[in-house]
Design an enzyme around this catalytic site. Structure first.
Site, PDB file in Angstrom:
ATOM      1  N   HIS A 195       0.849  -1.197   0.000  1.00 15.86           N
ATOM      2  CA  HIS A 195       0.000   0.000   0.000  1.00 15.86           C
ATOM      3  C   HIS A 195       0.879   1.240   0.000  1.00 15.86           C
ATOM      4  CE1 HIS A 195      -3.853   2.050   0.764  1.00 15.86           C
ATOM      5  NE2 HIS A 195      -3.113   2.924   1.431  1.00 15.86           N
TER       6      HIS A 195
ATOM      7  N   ASP B  11     -14.589   2.163   6.537  1.00 13.41           N
ATOM      8  CA  ASP B  11     -13.581   3.071   5.978  1.00 13.41           C
ATOM      9  C   ASP B  11     -14.155   3.877   4.821  1.00 13.41           C
ATOM     10  OD1 ASP B  11     -10.853   4.158   5.692  1.00 13.41           O
ATOM     11  OD2 ASP B  11     -10.950   3.153   3.769  1.00 13.41           O
TER      12      ASP B  11
ATOM     13  N   ARG C 188     -14.134  12.250   6.110  1.00 13.67           N
ATOM     14  CA  ARG C 188     -12.876  12.945   6.432  1.00 13.67           C
ATOM     15  C   ARG C 188     -12.464  13.900   5.309  1.00 13.67           C
ATOM     16  NH1 ARG C 188      -8.991   8.310   7.002  1.00 13.67           N
ATOM     17  NH2 ARG C 188      -7.428   9.925   7.296  1.00 13.67           N
TER      18      ARG C 188
ATOM     19  N   SER D 163      -7.416   3.607   8.765  1.00 15.39           N
ATOM     20  CA  SER D 163      -7.974   3.524   7.420  1.00 15.39           C
ATOM     21  C   SER D 163      -7.142   2.567   6.553  1.00 15.39           C
ATOM     22  CB  SER D 163      -8.001   4.930   6.805  1.00 15.39           C
ATOM     23  OG  SER D 163      -8.186   4.879   5.421  1.00 15.39           O
TER      24      SER D 163
ATOM     25  N   LYS E 112      -8.082  -1.816   5.846  1.00 15.40           N
ATOM     26  CA  LYS E 112      -8.249  -2.361   4.480  1.00 15.40           C
ATOM     27  C   LYS E 112      -7.269  -3.503   4.257  1.00 15.40           C
ATOM     28  CE  LYS E 112      -7.863   1.728   2.424  1.00 15.40           C
ATOM     29  NZ  LYS E 112      -8.264   3.063   2.775  1.00 15.40           N
TER      30      LYS E 112
HETATM   31  N1  URA Z   1      -4.776   6.307   2.369  1.00 14.61           N
HETATM   32  C1  URA Z   1      -5.836   5.692   2.945  1.00 14.61           C
HETATM   33  O1  URA Z   1      -6.250   4.635   2.501  1.00 14.61           O
HETATM   34  N2  URA Z   1      -6.399   6.273   4.007  1.00 14.61           N
HETATM   35  C2  URA Z   1      -5.953   7.420   4.541  1.00 14.61           C
HETATM   36  O2  URA Z   1      -6.518   7.875   5.523  1.00 14.61           O
HETATM   37  C3  URA Z   1      -4.866   8.050   3.925  1.00 14.61           C
HETATM   38  C4  URA Z   1      -4.279   7.460   2.842  1.00 14.61           C
END
Ligand code: URA
Length: 462
Positions: free
Chosen positions: A110, A189, A196, A211, A215
């Site tokens: 990620h 999320d 957000r 967040s 995931k």
């Molecule tokens: N990437 C994400 O998936 N969530 C965040 O809060 C910031 C970057």
């Protein structure tokens, strides 16, 4: 005598329930009380965090209360236990992917997000070519360019909406699958991130950690490698802030039982030269062919080495890098990309013949009117140029033009002569291209004195 026993049992039950639930035996939770507790700097209990995430996901807690809570978290923070509880509550808000039907070590990657970030398109085939299984769920982009799955849709026919069955089968057969995140994975999320985005509560470490990690944990891989961006084009504007985020991400990953590594990298200028969906795919292919080196290859070798060593496929980073470079030299990494494309109904011939990828109608050079050394390229502004051309989404519903974007010819540290091209604008019509050439020039800061190339890899948190 019986009365005395009765009183004793009553005291025991009350003590137990006090210990278990807090102040009173009958404890009715209210979102207002939880908001006030965090507003005043309190530490939320596991039950309070689960109550708020569950309530917000099922709609019983409204946006205005959750907005207040997100702002309270941004201002007062959360400790590691609260952050882990928030992460796990978000994981439990929806389905989780069961990867137990995939044999071998499964890895996921990620990035905290940056301009020109096509790393997954290179790293995933490179690592899969060495035998580590890549089972990756990815999002669509909102903002400057598309996300990984938008970019993959540049391959004619590519299907990012494959079923779970096909996803698992492809990872078992080819060692790699990259699909769009399904609606039932981490729904908390999806709602919280959207809120957000419009309430000024994105740049909060506990909120970013929960967040990202919710995931990743819901997607079920054994190894999680994180690319944490630092600099003007990212959420974390300073190296210290990026370091703090990396520490928190790896700590939560480990507390959740996963091997987690974070690499902190520069995002003070766009990553590589291409910004725009099909252009980024072409650049990724060029790296996999061994034609492009530099920071993009360096990043993939660093992230890839972390995965191979954590997986036990290499004894150390030097051995891992050698294996990954070998995969580029002998063509197996590129072949793995072709297998990924074919496995998801795309045309693998486009991997070898990039003229089959979307191509913009109009190409204009952005000619520099100044000379000097490039000191800075505003990554965020280059992203906006690409978005202005149609390469990014202004809203979730926007269609993106995969063919458009910017190909930068000058990076930080390079010298620019008057009349030289800073970059090629790929556009759908001349008016947009013209406007973009002017905007691109404004993204560059040129100075008379020599500029050192910035250090690209700023640290690794294992
Ligand atoms: N990437 C994400 O998936 N969530 C965040 O809060 C910031 C970057």
């Amino acid at each position: 005598m019986w009365k005395f026993y009765g009183i004793c049992v009553n005291i025991l039950v009350k003590t137990y329930s006090l210990w278990l639930y807090g102040e009173t035996e009958v404890n009715i939770m209210r979102m207002t009380d939880i908001i006030e507790k965090k507003r005043d700097g309190g530490v939320l209990s596991t039950e309070e965090i689960r109550f708020m995430v569950k309530g917000y996901t099922d709609g019983s807690i409204p946006d205005y209360q959750m907005s207040a809570m997100l702002m309270a978290i941004l201002l007062k923070g959360m400790d590691r236990r609260e952050t882990l509880d928030l992460t796990m509550a978000m994981v439990d808000s929806g389905e989780t992917l069961d990867l137990s039907r995939i044999n071998g070590v499964k890895a996921d990657k990620h990035s905290t997000g940056g301009v020109g970030d096509k790393t997954s398109l290179i790293l995933c085939p490179m690592v899969a070519a060495q035998g580590v299984k890549i089972a990756k769920m990815s999002g669509r982009g909102l903002g400057h360019t598309g996300g990984t799955i938008d970019k993959l849709e540049s391959f004619p026919g590519f299907n990012t909406g494959i079923s779970e069955e096909t996803f698992i089968n492809n990872v078992n057969e080819f060692g790699i699958a990259i699909a769009g995140q399904t609606a039932d994975l981490d729904p908390a999320d999806k709602k919280m991130y959207a809120l957000r985005d419009v309430t000024g509560t994105v740049p909060s470490i506990p909120l970013i950690v929960s967040s990202i990690m919710s995931k990743k944990l819901a997607a079920g891989a054994d190894i999680i490698v994180l690319d944490v961006k630092s600099g003007s084009g990212s959420f974390m504007k300073t190296e210290e802030a990026a370091h703090e985020l990396a520490e928190n991400l790896t700590a939560v990953g480990k507390m959740a039982g996963k091997k987690t590594v974070a690499v902190i990298t520069d995002m003070d200028e766009p990553l590589g030269n291409a910004v725009g969906n099909a252009l980024e795919v072409k650049e990724a292919i060029a790296v996999l062919k061994g034609e492009v080196k530099g920071e993009l290859l360096e990043l993939c070798l660093t992230l890839g080495s972390c995965i191979l060593t954590e997986a036990g496929f290499a004894a150390n980073d030097a051995e891992a890098r050698k294996m990954l470079l070998c995969g580029i030299e002998d063509g197996t990494a590129l072949k793995k990309l072709a297998e990924l494309v074919e496995g998801q109904e795309g045309d693998p011939k486009a991997v070898y013949d990039t003229s089959m990828l979307p191509e913009a109608k109009v190409k204009f050079e952005a000619i520099s009117k100044r000379s000097g050394y490039v000191k800075h390229i505003s990554a965020a502004d280059v992203g906006l140029v690409s978005m202005h051309l149609g390469g990014g989404r202004a809203t979730k519903e926007s269609e993106i033009d995969l063919s458009v974007g910017v190909m930068l010819h000058k990076k930080v540290g390079d010298f620019v002569e008057v009349g030289e091209s800073l970059g090629t604008i790929h556009a759908s019509d001349p008016a947009k291209a013209e406007e973009a050439t002017r905007l691109l020039e404004n993204c560059y800061t040129l100075v008379p004195e020599k500029v050192e190339k910035p250090k690209f890899i700023k640290g690794i948190v294992r």
